[in-house]
Design a protein around this motif. Structure first.
Motif, short mmCIF file in Angstrom:
data_model
loop_
_atom_site.label_atom_id
_atom_site.label_comp_id
_atom_site.label_asym_id
_atom_site.label_seq_id
_atom_site.Cartn_x
_atom_site.Cartn_y
_atom_site.Cartn_z
N LEU A 321 -4.52 -8.81 -6.36
CA LEU A 321 -3.98 -7.84 -5.41
C LEU A 321 -3.23 -8.54 -4.28
O LEU A 321 -2.17 -8.09 -3.84
N ARG A 322 -3.81 -9.63 -3.80
CA ARG A 322 -3.16 -10.38 -2.74
C ARG A 322 -1.81 -10.92 -3.23
O ARG A 322 -0.80 -10.84 -2.52
N GLU A 323 -1.78 -11.45 -4.46
CA GLU A 323 -0.52 -11.96 -5.00
C GLU A 323 0.50 -10.85 -5.21
O GLU A 323 1.71 -11.04 -4.98
N ALA A 324 0.02 -9.67 -5.62
CA ALA A 324 0.93 -8.54 -5.82
C ALA A 324 1.54 -8.10 -4.50
O ALA A 324 2.74 -7.78 -4.42
N ALA A 325 0.72 -8.07 -3.44
CA ALA A 325 1.23 -7.69 -2.13
C ALA A 325 2.27 -8.70 -1.65
O ALA A 325 3.30 -8.33 -1.05
N GLU A 326 2.04 -9.96 -1.92
CA GLU A 326 3.00 -11.00 -1.53
C GLU A 326 4.31 -10.83 -2.29
O GLU A 326 5.40 -10.95 -1.71
N ALA A 327 4.20 -10.55 -3.59
CA ALA A 327 5.41 -10.33 -4.40
C ALA A 327 6.18 -9.11 -3.91
O ALA A 327 7.42 -9.10 -3.89
N ARG A 328 5.47 -8.08 -3.49
CA ARG A 328 6.13 -6.89 -2.99
C ARG A 328 6.88 -7.20 -1.68
O ARG A 328 8.02 -6.75 -1.48
N GLU A 329 6.26 -7.98 -0.80
CA GLU A 329 6.92 -8.35 0.45
C GLU A 329 8.18 -9.16 0.19
O GLU A 329 9.17 -9.03 0.90
N GLU A 330 8.14 -10.00 -0.84
CA GLU A 330 9.29 -10.82 -1.19
C GLU A 330 10.28 -10.07 -2.09
O GLU A 330 11.27 -10.65 -2.52
N GLN A 331 9.95 -8.82 -2.38
CA GLN A 331 10.80 -7.96 -3.20
C GLN A 331 11.00 -8.52 -4.60
O GLN A 331 12.06 -8.37 -5.21
N ARG A 332 9.97 -9.16 -5.09
CA ARG A 332 9.98 -9.59 -6.49
C ARG A 332 9.32 -8.47 -7.29
O ARG A 332 8.15 -8.53 -7.66
N TRP A 333 10.12 -7.43 -7.56
CA TRP A 333 9.56 -6.21 -8.11
C TRP A 333 8.92 -6.39 -9.49
O TRP A 333 7.81 -5.87 -9.72
N PRO A 334 9.55 -7.10 -10.43
CA PRO A 334 8.89 -7.28 -11.74
C PRO A 334 7.55 -8.02 -11.61
O PRO A 334 6.58 -7.67 -12.29
N ASP A 335 7.50 -9.05 -10.74
CA ASP A 335 6.25 -9.79 -10.56
C ASP A 335 5.17 -8.89 -9.97
O ASP A 335 4.01 -8.92 -10.40
N ALA A 336 5.55 -8.09 -8.98
CA ALA A 336 4.58 -7.19 -8.34
C ALA A 336 4.04 -6.20 -9.36
O ALA A 336 2.82 -5.94 -9.42
#
Length: 455
Positions: A321-336
Motif C-alpha cells: 500500500l505504501r508503494e502504491a501511494a508513492e507510485a500514485r504521487e509520482e503519477q506512475r499510474w500502471p505501477d500504482a
C-alpha cells in the motif's frame, strides 16, 4: 498517336481567288469568252465526269471513317492507360504485372496499325485536281483496310479492358479509401494531442502518454509524404495504425483524471480493510485455543500456521500500500494499479485464512451438538440420486448404482466413527461433503446421458 490529314494547298486557293477577280475586271465580252474556254478545254484542270468524282468521294469517305476509328482507338488507349496506372499504383501482384504486360503488347499492336493508317493517309492527296480514278480507288481500298484494322484493335482493347474490371474495381476501392483514411488519422492525432494538453494543464504529467504520442510523429511524416512515395497499401495500413494508436492515447488521456480518482478511492478502501484485518487477525489465537481445548488434534492441526500467516499477510499488504501511494504521487499510474492489485490479493488470502479458523469452530460446534442434521442432509442427497437412477427402470444401471452404493458405505463408516471417545468431527464433516459430491456427479451423469438420448 497522331495522323497528318492533307488540306487544299494555299497556293491553289490564292490562284482561284485571283482568277475570279480577273474575270470580274474583264470586259463582259471577254468574260464570256474566258468562261466558254473553260468548258471547251481552255482550262488547266482535267475532268473525269461523275465517275471520277464519285471515286474521289468514296476515298474521302473512307479517309473520314479511318480518321474516326483512329481517334476512337487513341481515346480508348488513353483511358485504358489511366486504368493500368490506377491498378499499378495499388497492386503489385502477379495479376497486375500480367495486366501491364498485356497492355504493352496491345500498345505495340496499336502502333503497327496506326503507322499503316498514317502511311495510307500520307500516300494519297485526295484534293489534287488531277487525281486519277484508279488512284482514288486504291486510296479508298487502303483506307478501308486501315479503318478495319483500327476497329479490330479497338475491339481487342475493349475486351482487354473488360478483363481488367476486377483488378480496377479493387484498386479504385482502395484509392477511394486513401484520402479519408489519412484524414481520419490526422484528426485522431490532433484529438490525442488536445486531450493530452488538457490533462497536463490540470497538473498531471502523463509522461508515458506523451512518449507514445511522440512516437507517432514519424508515422505522420510518412503519411504527409503520400502514397506516391510509400505506396497505397502501405499508406492505408499506416493510416489505420496511426488512427488506432492515437485513439488509444486520447482515450487514456481523457480517462486519466477518473483513473487517478479511482486509485485514490482504492487506496483509502484497501487501507481501511488492512486495518480491520489486523484487528481480526488478533482473534485467531483465542479461536485456536478453544479448538485445542474442545476437539481432537485432527480438527485444528492444519490451522496452526494461521496466526503467523495472517500477521505476515497484513504486513506485506501494508508495505505494498505504501508503494502504491508513492507510485500514485509520482503519477506512475500502471505501477500504482498493479500494486493495488497485489494488495487486494494479499488481503483476500489473509481474510480467507482468518475466516477459516472462525468457520471451523462454528461448524464443529454445530455438528458436535447435532450430528444427525448433517447425516440427514447427506442421506437426502443419496436418496434423490437413487430415485433418479431408478426412474423408468426395473433395475439401476450398474454405472450409476456402483458409485451410489459406495457413497452409502462411506456415509455409514463416517457415522460409525462418531462412536469413539474423541470423535474426529472434522473428518466426519469432510466425508459427508465428499459423499454429497459423489451423489451430485451421478445425478449430472444421468441427466447428460438422458439428454443425449432425447429422453
Amino acid at each position: 498517336m497522331t495522323a497528318t490529314h492533307t488540306r487544299p494547298r494555299a497556293g491553289a486557293t490564292a490562284s482561284a481567288v485571283g482568277d475570279v477577280l480577273a474575270l470580274v475586271l474583264l470586259p463582259v465580252p471577254l468574260v464570256a469568252a474566258v468562261v466558254a474556254g473553260a468548258f471547251t478545254g481552255g482550262g488547266s484542270r482535267r475532268w473525269f465526269g461523275g465517275r471520277g468524282e464519285s471515286r474521289r468521294a468514296e476515298a474521302q469517305a473512307a479517309k473520314d471513317a479511318a480518321a474516326a476509328a483512329f481517334y476512337e482507338l487513341d481515346s480508348a488507349q488513353r483511358d485504358l492507360r489511366i486504368s493500368i496506372e490506377t491498378i499499378t499504383a495499388v497492386d503489385s501482384s502477379a495479376g497486375a504485372r500480367r495486366a501491364v504486360e498485356g497492355f504493352e503488347a496491345l500498345g505495340r499492336r496499336i502502333d503497327e496499325v496506326s503507322h499503316r493508317y498514317i502511311a495510307a493517309v500520307d500516300a494519297h492527296d485526295l484534293d489534287r485536281d488531277d487525281l486519277e480514278p484508279a488512284v482514288a480507288s486504291r486510296a479508298r481500298d487502303e483506307l478501308n483496310r486501315a479503318e478495319g484494322e483500327l476497329a479490330g484493335v479497338k475491339a481487342e482493347l475493349d475486351r482487354f479492358g473488360e478483363g481488367l474490371r476486377p483488378l480496377l474495381d479493387t484498386a479504385e476501392s482502395q484509392l477511394a479509401r486513401l484520402a479519408p483514411a489519412v484524414e481520419r488519422a490526422r484528426a485522431a492525432l490532433l484529438a490525442a494531442s488536445n486531450a493530452l494538453d488538457s490533462v497536463r494543464s490540470s497538473g498531471m504529467r502523463a509522461d508515458s502518454l506523451a512518449a507514445r504520442l511522440a512516437a507517432l510523429a514519424p508515422e505522420l511524416t510518412m503519411l504527409n509524404q503520400g502514397a506516391g512515395r510509400h505506396g497505397v497499401p502501405e499508406t492505408l495500413h499506416r493510416a489505420d495504425r496511426v488512427l488506432r494508436d492515437a485513439e488509444a492515447v486520447r482515450t487514456e488521456a481523457e480517462r486519466l483524471p477518473e483513473r487517478a480518482a479511482e486509485i485514490d478511492r482504492r487506496l483509502v478502501s484497501l487501507r481501511t480493510r488492512a486495518e480491520a484485518l489486523t484487528t481480526r487477525a488478533g482473534s485467531v489465537e483465542p479461536v485456536l485455543s478453544e479448538l485445542r481445548r474442545r476437539f481432537s488434534a485432527a480438527c485444528w492441526q492444519d490451522l496452526q500456521p494461521v496466526p503467523e500467516q495472517a500477521s505476515l499477510g497484513v504486513r506485506q499488504a501494508v508495505e505494498k500500500l505504501r508503494e502504491a501511494a508513492e507510485a500514485r504521487e509520482e503519477q506512475r499510474w500502471p505501477d500504482a494499479t498493479a500494486l493495488l492489485g497485489t494488495v487486494r490479493a494479499l488481503l483476500n488470502s489473509t481474510d480467507e485464512a482468518v475466516s477459516a479458523a472462525g468457520d471451523r469452530l462454528q461448524r464443529l460446534n454445530a455438528v458436535a451438538k447435532d450430528p444427525q442434521r448433517e447425516i440427514d442432509r447427506t442421506r437426502f442427497a443419496l436418496r434423490d440420486a437413487q430415485r433418479l437412477a431408478m426412474a423408468g427402470r426395473h433395475t439401476p444401471d450398474p454405472r450409476h448404482a456402483g458409485p451410489l452404493d459406495d457413497a452409502v458405505a462411506r456415509l455409514d463408516r463416517a457415522v460409525a466413527a462418531l462412536e469413539g471417545r474423541h470423535p474426529d468431527y472434522w473428518q466426519f464433516l469432510t466425508e459427508n461433503e465428499a459423499v454429497r459430491a459423489d451423489a451430485a456427479r451421478v445425478v449430472e451423469r444421468i441427466r447428460e446421458e438422458r439428454g443425449a438420448a432425447g429422453v
